[in-house]
Design a protein around this motif. Structure first.
Motif, mmCIF file in Angstrom:
data_model
loop_
_atom_site.group_PDB
_atom_site.id
_atom_site.type_symbol
_atom_site.label_atom_id
_atom_site.label_comp_id
_atom_site.label_asym_id
_atom_site.label_seq_id
_atom_site.Cartn_x
_atom_site.Cartn_y
_atom_site.Cartn_z
ATOM 1 N N ARG A 33 0.840 -1.194 0.000
ATOM 2 C CA ARG A 33 0.000 0.000 0.000
ATOM 3 C C ARG A 33 0.879 1.249 0.000
ATOM 4 N NH1 ARG A 33 -3.028 -3.333 -1.305
ATOM 5 N NH2 ARG A 33 -4.983 -3.938 -0.310
ATOM 6 N N SER A 34 0.422 2.233 -0.741
ATOM 7 C CA SER A 34 0.988 3.568 -0.651
ATOM 8 C C SER A 34 0.199 4.259 0.466
ATOM 9 C CB SER A 34 0.812 4.300 -1.981
ATOM 10 O OG SER A 34 1.208 5.642 -1.838
ATOM 11 N N VAL A 35 0.905 4.707 1.487
ATOM 12 C CA VAL A 35 0.253 5.294 2.653
ATOM 13 C C VAL A 35 0.755 6.721 2.827
ATOM 14 C CG1 VAL A 35 -0.131 5.101 5.143
ATOM 15 C CG2 VAL A 35 0.079 3.026 3.747
ATOM 16 N N SER A 36 -0.195 7.636 2.887
ATOM 17 C CA SER A 36 0.103 9.042 3.121
ATOM 18 C C SER A 36 -0.343 9.383 4.537
ATOM 19 C CB SER A 36 -0.644 9.893 2.091
ATOM 20 O OG SER A 36 -0.502 11.257 2.377
ATOM 21 N N LEU A 37 0.532 10.034 5.293
ATOM 22 C CA LEU A 37 0.238 10.375 6.688
ATOM 23 C C LEU A 37 0.517 11.859 6.896
ATOM 24 C CD1 LEU A 37 -0.438 9.510 9.622
ATOM 25 C CD2 LEU A 37 1.972 8.895 9.882
ATOM 26 N N GLU A 38 -0.500 12.592 7.356
ATOM 27 C CA GLU A 38 -0.373 14.026 7.597
ATOM 28 C C GLU A 38 -1.101 14.402 8.881
ATOM 29 O OE1 GLU A 38 -1.148 16.645 3.986
ATOM 30 O OE2 GLU A 38 -2.175 14.778 3.428
ATOM 31 N N TYR A 39 -0.638 15.478 9.501
ATOM 32 C CA TYR A 39 -1.386 16.085 10.602
ATOM 33 C C TYR A 39 -1.907 17.405 10.054
ATOM 34 C CZ TYR A 39 -2.794 16.544 15.455
ATOM 35 O OH TYR A 39 -3.528 16.639 16.604
ATOM 36 N N ILE A 40 -3.146 17.404 9.633
ATOM 37 C CA ILE A 40 -3.742 18.569 8.996
ATOM 38 C C ILE A 40 -3.918 19.686 10.029
ATOM 39 C CG2 ILE A 40 -5.783 19.449 7.767
ATOM 40 C CD1 ILE A 40 -4.117 17.378 6.153
ATOM 41 N N GLY A 41 -3.515 20.896 9.656
ATOM 42 C CA GLY A 41 -3.749 22.064 10.493
ATOM 43 C C GLY A 41 -2.686 22.362 11.531
ATOM 44 N N ASP A 42 -1.616 21.537 11.599
ATOM 45 C CA ASP A 42 -0.589 21.770 12.612
ATOM 46 C C ASP A 42 0.726 21.128 12.167
ATOM 47 O OD1 ASP A 42 1.021 21.952 14.905
ATOM 48 O OD2 ASP A 42 -0.684 21.705 16.256
ATOM 49 N N LYS A 43 1.557 21.902 11.462
ATOM 50 C CA LYS A 43 2.818 21.367 10.918
ATOM 51 C C LYS A 43 3.780 20.931 12.019
ATOM 52 C CE LYS A 43 2.048 21.252 6.659
ATOM 53 N NZ LYS A 43 1.869 19.934 6.049
ATOM 54 N N GLU A 44 3.789 21.654 13.139
ATOM 55 C CA GLU A 44 4.661 21.276 14.246
ATOM 56 C C GLU A 44 4.253 19.919 14.812
ATOM 57 O OE1 GLU A 44 5.411 23.100 18.595
ATOM 58 O OE2 GLU A 44 5.787 24.500 16.939
ATOM 59 N N LYS A 45 2.960 19.729 14.986
ATOM 60 C CA LYS A 45 2.435 18.458 15.480
ATOM 61 C C LYS A 45 2.700 17.347 14.459
ATOM 62 C CE LYS A 45 -0.319 16.968 18.892
ATOM 63 N NZ LYS A 45 0.258 16.531 20.124
ATOM 64 N N GLU A 46 2.627 17.696 13.172
ATOM 65 C CA GLU A 46 2.907 16.698 12.131
ATOM 66 C C GLU A 46 4.339 16.186 12.229
ATOM 67 O OE1 GLU A 46 1.452 16.484 7.828
ATOM 68 O OE2 GLU A 46 3.384 17.515 7.664
ATOM 69 N N GLU A 47 5.300 17.090 12.391
ATOM 70 C CA GLU A 47 6.704 16.679 12.537
ATOM 71 C C GLU A 47 6.870 15.760 13.737
ATOM 72 O OE1 GLU A 47 9.702 19.748 12.415
ATOM 73 O OE2 GLU A 47 8.569 20.814 10.850
ATOM 74 N N GLU A 48 6.262 16.139 14.857
ATOM 75 C CA GLU A 48 6.326 15.325 16.080
ATOM 76 C C GLU A 48 5.733 13.938 15.841
ATOM 77 O OE1 GLU A 48 4.936 16.842 20.177
ATOM 78 O OE2 GLU A 48 3.299 15.539 19.447
ATOM 79 N N MET A 49 4.553 13.888 15.209
ATOM 80 C CA MET A 49 3.874 12.617 14.957
ATOM 81 C C MET A 49 4.695 11.729 14.022
ATOM 82 S SD MET A 49 0.288 11.923 12.932
ATOM 83 C CE MET A 49 1.020 12.616 11.439
ATOM 84 N N LEU A 50 5.164 12.295 12.914
ATOM 85 C CA LEU A 50 5.934 11.509 11.939
ATOM 86 C C LEU A 50 7.175 10.906 12.577
ATOM 87 C CD1 LEU A 50 5.633 13.783 8.765
ATOM 88 C CD2 LEU A 50 4.425 11.626 9.223
ATOM 89 N N LYS A 51 7.825 11.671 13.433
ATOM 90 C CA LYS A 51 9.011 11.181 14.140
ATOM 91 C C LYS A 51 8.618 10.083 15.127
ATOM 92 C CE LYS A 51 13.121 12.935 16.392
ATOM 93 N NZ LYS A 51 13.814 14.120 16.886
ATOM 94 N N TYR A 52 7.545 10.303 15.870
ATOM 95 C CA TYR A 52 7.097 9.350 16.899
ATOM 96 C C TYR A 52 6.738 7.992 16.285
ATOM 97 C CZ TYR A 52 4.886 7.592 21.124
ATOM 98 O OH TYR A 52 4.585 6.848 22.226
ATOM 99 N N VAL A 53 6.058 8.014 15.157
ATOM 100 C CA VAL A 53 5.623 6.745 14.537
ATOM 101 C C VAL A 53 6.650 6.239 13.520
ATOM 102 C CG1 VAL A 53 3.174 7.252 14.922
ATOM 103 C CG2 VAL A 53 4.212 7.813 12.707
ATOM 104 N N ASP A 54 7.810 6.897 13.455
ATOM 105 C CA ASP A 54 8.904 6.490 12.575
ATOM 106 C C ASP A 54 8.470 6.501 11.096
ATOM 107 O OD1 ASP A 54 11.537 5.797 12.121
ATOM 108 O OD2 ASP A 54 11.131 3.632 12.179
ATOM 109 N N PHE A 55 7.838 7.601 10.707
ATOM 110 C CA PHE A 55 7.349 7.726 9.342
ATOM 111 C C PHE A 55 8.083 8.799 8.556
ATOM 112 C CE2 PHE A 55 4.144 8.258 5.986
ATOM 113 C CZ PHE A 55 3.687 6.958 5.821
#
Length: 158
Positions: free
Chosen positions: A134-156
């Motif tokens: 699967r091609s999987v796209s992961l974003e935190y809409i509306g909060d770029k700072e939170k997106e960076e934190e999330m992507l790092k946390y889930v190793d994405f």
């Protein structure tokens, strides 16, 4: 951010995201039929501490699971005729109730999603050996700072 993932990697992502989310988080799942939205949700719920066998709420629109780390509200909005119909099932109460809302087919109600939410999009793909992935796209809409934190946390992140 978009990545090609195996089914095992998607299961790991679901587990990590279940550990990451906090009260009042909305997770919008988007993808064609059979791309893995319900399987992702089942793995998320299991990692979230929910012992019940998760069922697709297609005929109920939402199912509540209260025995996990936080309340989990599993929506399936596939059968809605318009985005505004989501309010007829108490949508605002669910997304502002200190739980986590997982919404399958969230693209149908995209205009009604909160200003900040996690968006996961699943698409069919093949890897270099022609194996189904699967091609999987992961974003935190509306909060770029939170997106960076999330992507790092889930190793994405890269």
């Amino acid at each position: 951010m978009k990545k090609i993932l195996t089914f095992d990697e998607i299961n790991i992502l679901a587990k990590k995201l279940a550990d990451y989310v906090s009260p009042n988080t909305v997770v919008a799942l988007i993808g064609d039929l059979g791309t893995g939205k319900t399987t992702f949700t089942k793995n998320f719920a299991k990692a979230f501490g929910i012992d019940d066998s998760l069922k697709s709420p297609t005929f109920n629109y939402v199912l509540e699971y209260l025995d996990g780390r936080l309340p989990l509200y599993h929506f399936d909005v596939y059968r809605l005729g318009s985005p505004e119909e989501i309010y007829e099932i108490g949508y605002e109460d669910y997304i502002n109730n200190d739980g986590v809302a997982l919404i399958e087919w969230a693209n149908i109600i995209e205009s009604e999603l909160p200003k900040k939410y996690i968006k996961i999009e699943f698409e069919y793909a093949l890897d270099i050996e022609e194996q189904e992935v699967r091609s999987v796209s992961l974003e935190y809409i509306g909060d770029k700072e939170k997106e960076e934190e999330m992507l790092k946390y889930v190793d994405f992140s890269n």
